[in-house]
Design an enzyme around this catalytic site. Structure first.
Site, PDB file in Angstrom:
ATOM      1  N   GLY A 239       0.758  -1.245   0.000  1.00  0.00           N
ATOM      2  CA  GLY A 239       0.000   0.000   0.000  1.00  0.00           C
ATOM      3  C   GLY A 239       0.787   1.293   0.000  1.00  0.00           C
ATOM      4  O   GLY A 239       0.203   2.368  -0.202  1.00  0.00           O
ATOM      5  N   GLU A 274       3.815  -6.839   1.799  1.00  0.00           N
ATOM      6  CA  GLU A 274       3.372  -7.193   0.437  1.00  0.00           C
ATOM      7  C   GLU A 274       3.442  -5.978  -0.502  1.00  0.00           C
ATOM      8  O   GLU A 274       2.432  -5.591  -1.079  1.00  0.00           O
ATOM      9  CB  GLU A 274       1.930  -7.711   0.487  1.00  0.00           C
ATOM     10  CG  GLU A 274       1.714  -8.907   1.388  1.00  0.00           C
ATOM     11  CD  GLU A 274       0.234  -9.216   1.637  1.00  0.00           C
ATOM     12  OE1 GLU A 274      -0.633  -8.446   1.156  1.00  0.00           O
ATOM     13  OE2 GLU A 274      -0.041 -10.209   2.319  1.00  0.00           O
ATOM     14  N   ARG A 277       3.346  -1.683  -5.792  1.00  0.00           N
ATOM     15  CA  ARG A 277       3.596  -0.443  -6.522  1.00  0.00           C
ATOM     16  C   ARG A 277       4.970   0.165  -6.219  1.00  0.00           C
ATOM     17  O   ARG A 277       5.661   0.628  -7.119  1.00  0.00           O
ATOM     18  CB  ARG A 277       2.498   0.555  -6.129  1.00  0.00           C
ATOM     19  CG  ARG A 277       2.478   1.801  -6.959  1.00  0.00           C
ATOM     20  CD  ARG A 277       1.463   2.802  -6.389  1.00  0.00           C
ATOM     21  NE  ARG A 277       0.202   2.239  -6.025  1.00  0.00           N
ATOM     22  CZ  ARG A 277      -0.892   2.233  -6.803  1.00  0.00           C
ATOM     23  NH1 ARG A 277      -0.861   2.776  -7.989  1.00  0.00           N
ATOM     24  NH2 ARG A 277      -2.014   1.696  -6.372  1.00  0.00           N
ATOM     25  N   TYR A 317      -9.073   5.379 -12.539  1.00  0.00           N
ATOM     26  CA  TYR A 317      -8.899   6.113 -11.266  1.00  0.00           C
ATOM     27  C   TYR A 317      -8.618   7.595 -11.480  1.00  0.00           C
ATOM     28  O   TYR A 317      -8.174   8.263 -10.540  1.00  0.00           O
ATOM     29  CB  TYR A 317      -7.707   5.553 -10.473  1.00  0.00           C
ATOM     30  CG  TYR A 317      -7.651   4.054 -10.379  1.00  0.00           C
ATOM     31  CD1 TYR A 317      -8.575   3.339  -9.626  1.00  0.00           C
ATOM     32  CD2 TYR A 317      -6.646   3.351 -11.027  1.00  0.00           C
ATOM     33  CE1 TYR A 317      -8.497   1.966  -9.539  1.00  0.00           C
ATOM     34  CE2 TYR A 317      -6.562   1.969 -10.936  1.00  0.00           C
ATOM     35  CZ  TYR A 317      -7.502   1.285 -10.197  1.00  0.00           C
ATOM     36  OH  TYR A 317      -7.413  -0.076 -10.109  1.00  0.00           O
ATOM     37  N   CYS A 345     -12.649   3.323 -28.470  1.00  0.00           N
ATOM     38  CA  CYS A 345     -13.935   4.008 -28.597  1.00  0.00           C
ATOM     39  C   CYS A 345     -14.618   4.183 -27.249  1.00  0.00           C
ATOM     40  O   CYS A 345     -15.656   3.551 -26.981  1.00  0.00           O
ATOM     41  CB  CYS A 345     -14.813   3.255 -29.578  1.00  0.00           C
ATOM     42  SG  CYS A 345     -13.988   3.105 -31.157  1.00  0.00           S
ATOM     43  N   GLU A 346     -14.025   4.960 -26.395  1.00  0.00           N
ATOM     44  CA  GLU A 346     -14.577   5.296 -25.079  1.00  0.00           C
ATOM     45  C   GLU A 346     -14.081   6.703 -24.747  1.00  0.00           C
ATOM     46  O   GLU A 346     -12.908   7.010 -24.980  1.00  0.00           O
ATOM     47  CB  GLU A 346     -14.011   4.370 -23.976  1.00  0.00           C
ATOM     48  CG  GLU A 346     -14.230   2.909 -24.176  1.00  0.00           C
ATOM     49  CD  GLU A 346     -15.444   2.373 -23.423  1.00  0.00           C
ATOM     50  OE1 GLU A 346     -16.075   3.147 -22.666  1.00  0.00           O
ATOM     51  OE2 GLU A 346     -15.737   1.193 -23.611  1.00  0.00           O
TER      52      GLU A 346
HETATM   53  N1  LLP Z   1      -1.613  -6.880  -0.617  1.00  0.00           N
HETATM   54  C1  LLP Z   1      -2.926  -6.930  -0.904  1.00  0.00           C
HETATM   55  C2  LLP Z   1      -3.779  -7.828  -0.121  1.00  0.00           C
HETATM   56  C3  LLP Z   1      -3.453  -6.120  -1.911  1.00  0.00           C
HETATM   57  O1  LLP Z   1      -4.762  -6.174  -2.159  1.00  0.00           O
HETATM   58  C4  LLP Z   1      -2.611  -5.269  -2.644  1.00  0.00           C
HETATM   59  C5  LLP Z   1      -3.143  -4.431  -3.713  1.00  0.00           C
HETATM   60  C6  LLP Z   1      -1.240  -5.260  -2.328  1.00  0.00           C
HETATM   61  C7  LLP Z   1      -0.778  -6.078  -1.306  1.00  0.00           C
HETATM   62  C8  LLP Z   1      -0.256  -4.403  -3.055  1.00  0.00           C
HETATM   63  O2  LLP Z   1      -0.521  -3.042  -2.876  1.00  0.00           O
HETATM   64  P1  LLP Z   1       0.519  -1.920  -3.372  1.00  0.00           P
HETATM   65  O3  LLP Z   1       1.764  -2.062  -2.545  1.00  0.00           O
HETATM   66  O4  LLP Z   1       0.807  -2.170  -4.790  1.00  0.00           O
HETATM   67  O5  LLP Z   1      -0.198  -0.665  -3.142  1.00  0.00           O
HETATM   68  N2  LLP Z   1      -5.035  -1.303  -9.698  1.00  0.00           N
HETATM   69  C9  LLP Z   1      -4.853  -0.309  -8.665  1.00  0.00           C
HETATM   70  C10 LLP Z   1      -4.248  -0.876  -7.413  1.00  0.00           C
HETATM   71  C11 LLP Z   1      -5.013  -2.019  -6.836  1.00  0.00           C
HETATM   72  C12 LLP Z   1      -4.347  -2.576  -5.618  1.00  0.00           C
HETATM   73  C13 LLP Z   1      -5.001  -3.808  -5.164  1.00  0.00           C
HETATM   74  N3  LLP Z   1      -4.366  -4.442  -4.069  1.00  0.00           N
HETATM   75  C14 LLP Z   1      -4.038   0.848  -9.207  1.00  0.00           C
HETATM   76  O6  LLP Z   1      -3.608   0.800 -10.354  1.00  0.00           O
HETATM   77  O7  LLP Z   1      -3.841   1.829  -8.518  1.00  0.00           O
END
Ligand code: LLP
Length: 421
Positions: A239, A274, A277, A317, A345-346
């Site tokens: 996150g 985890e 990004r 987003y 086409c959006e």
């Molecule tokens: N752990 C779990 C349980 C998650 O659901 C996620 C992301 C992560 C770890 C990794 O999160 P990060 O470190 O990447 O923030 N498609 C969206 C992001 C969706 C994230 C979903 N879960 C975007 O492009 O912003």
């Protein structure tokens, strides 16, 4: 920090000219930097140095096998949310003992796969899922290591579509029910309940919400230990946000790690993170070519050859991504405002609105920055556009790590029914 910069008037990834890659592979194409991926892992590992910790890369951010193999070589594990991601991680050389399996909807088949592989932990999100995992594990004569994901009812901030820790969200077991869920889990055969798991959202740029969620989680873990549960692990999810626009200043990995150390205090156990990004986003760009300039009464559209099917974040987003001309602007080049749009086409097929770009003309190459996470991973073949290829750079070398499918490959799974005349 990343390894994309102008060299001799042209944008390069490490020591590779992006114009050359575009020439050879065609556009649109994602390009990833090995040095940037490695650097991000190092920064997180160094920030966490005092704390025993499994860094489980969130495969959903970028599941490309070569990217995963690059991360595996750095000692990184994987956070997976499907049987497919689990197999990707294993195929790329990530050991099962470094894999956590998250997600609200694991099927029995996926559970069997995780158990057969002997993964580190299942992050379980409901009583019904606990019961199913117990049955599957017993059938196989195995014991599943389980962390239960709790919903701390904390607002993560950021975009509501990627916030997961409020009471109304589908994720985790409701906060007040958590102790009873742990009690029930402890009674189920085939499960070894070892951890508490929390993840409140993504692209979180302030530490306060994470601190609040983690503090609640640590307090719960300790009270479960006191109640006799053998809790020896905390999984604090991912996150952490990244800078997308100039001026963005999300909390640093160092500050994040310091906050975690402070919050976990004397908790006796292992830690899982985890991150997705923060490792991959700034390690990738999407190269696209400007096709046409199109004038409307109140604006100029720059129509590029990448579409929302190739890169969905702006449409989904309203995400901001910097757009950088591959040819560095020269003194005297004109700066104009453009709506940068794709061919799909959006109306939401739009990468930027009223964006100032300097020296851009039809035919020019552009790099959409910070697209290494949730870029190719979210791409589709909408409008019968082939999946966008991916290139991995390392120093002076580069390799197409996923090529563009041909039209025949795109349709090869489709068949006509027998009643077709
Ligand atoms: N752990 C779990 C349980 C998650 O659901 C996620 C992301 C992560 C770890 C990794 O999160 P990060 O470190 O990447 O923030 N498609 C969206 C992001 C969706 C994230 C979903 N879960 C975007 O492009 O912003």
């Amino acid at each position: 920090m990343h390894h994309f910069s102008h060299r001799g008037g042209e944008l390069a990834c490490e020591e590779v000219s992006l114009a050359q890659v575009a020439e050879a592979v065609g556009t649109p194409v994602y390009v990833y930097s090995t040095a940037t991926l490695e650097r991000h892992v190092r920064v997180i590992a160094e920030a966490m140095h005092d704390i025993e910790c499994l860094i489980a890369f969130s495969v959903k951010a970028n599941g490309n096998l070569a990217v995963l193999a690059t991360l595996a070589a750095q000692g990184v594990g994987a956070d997976v949310v499907s049987g497919g991601e689990l197999q990707r991680a294993r195929r790329a050389g990530i050991p099962a003992r470094k894999i956590v399996f998250s997600g609200v909807g694991k099927t029995r088949e996926e559970m069997r796969l995780g158990l057969a592989e002997g993964i580190y932990q299942f992050n379980v999100e409901s009583v019904a899922e606990l019961r199913t995992l117990s049955e599957v594990a017993c059938d196989m004569g195995r014991t599943a290591s389980v962390a239960i994901r709790v919903n701390p009812d904390v607002e993560a901030g950021g975009h509501p579509n990627i916030s997961t820790g409020k009471a109304g969200d589908k994720f985790g077991v409701p906060w007040d029910a958590a102790p009873a869920v742990f009690d029930e889990a402890a009674r189920l055969p085939g499960l070894s309940v070892v951890g508490v798991d929390v993840h409140i959202g993504s692209q979180i740029d302030r530490l306060a919400p994470m601190r609040a969620a983690f503090a609640k989680t640590v307090a719960l873990a300790k009270s479960l230990q006191e109640a006799g549960h053998a809790i020896s692990r905390l999984d604090l999810g991912g996150g952490l946000g990244v800078p997308y626009a100039r001026g963005d200043a999300p909390a640093s990995p160092a500050a994040y790690a310091e906050m975690i150390a402070d919050v976990i205090g004397d908790f006796d156990g292992a830690l899982v993170l985890e991150p997705g990004r923060v490792i991959a986003a700034n390690a990738g760009v999407l190269l696209t070519r400007a096709l046409y300039l199109k004038n409307a009464p109140d604006r100029t559209f720059l129509v590029v050859d990448a579409g929302m099917n190739d890169f969905l974040r702006p449409a989904l987003y309203d995400a901001h991504h910097e757009i950088v001309p591959v040819k560095a602007p020269r003194d005297g080049d004109e700066t104009r405002q453009f709506d940068v749009v794709g061919p799909v086409c959006e109306s939401t097929d739009r990468f930027a609105v009223q964006r100032a770009l300097t020296g851009v003309a039809g035919g020019d190459l552009l790099a959409i920055m910070s697209t290494g996470a949730y870029g190719a991973a979210l791409s589709s073949q909408y409008n019968a556009r082939p999946l966008v290829p991916e290139v991995l750079v390392r120093g002076q070398q580069w390799h197409t790590v996923r090529r563009r499918p041909s039209f025949e490959e795109m349709i090869q799974l489709e068949t006509y029914p027998e009643w077709k005349s």
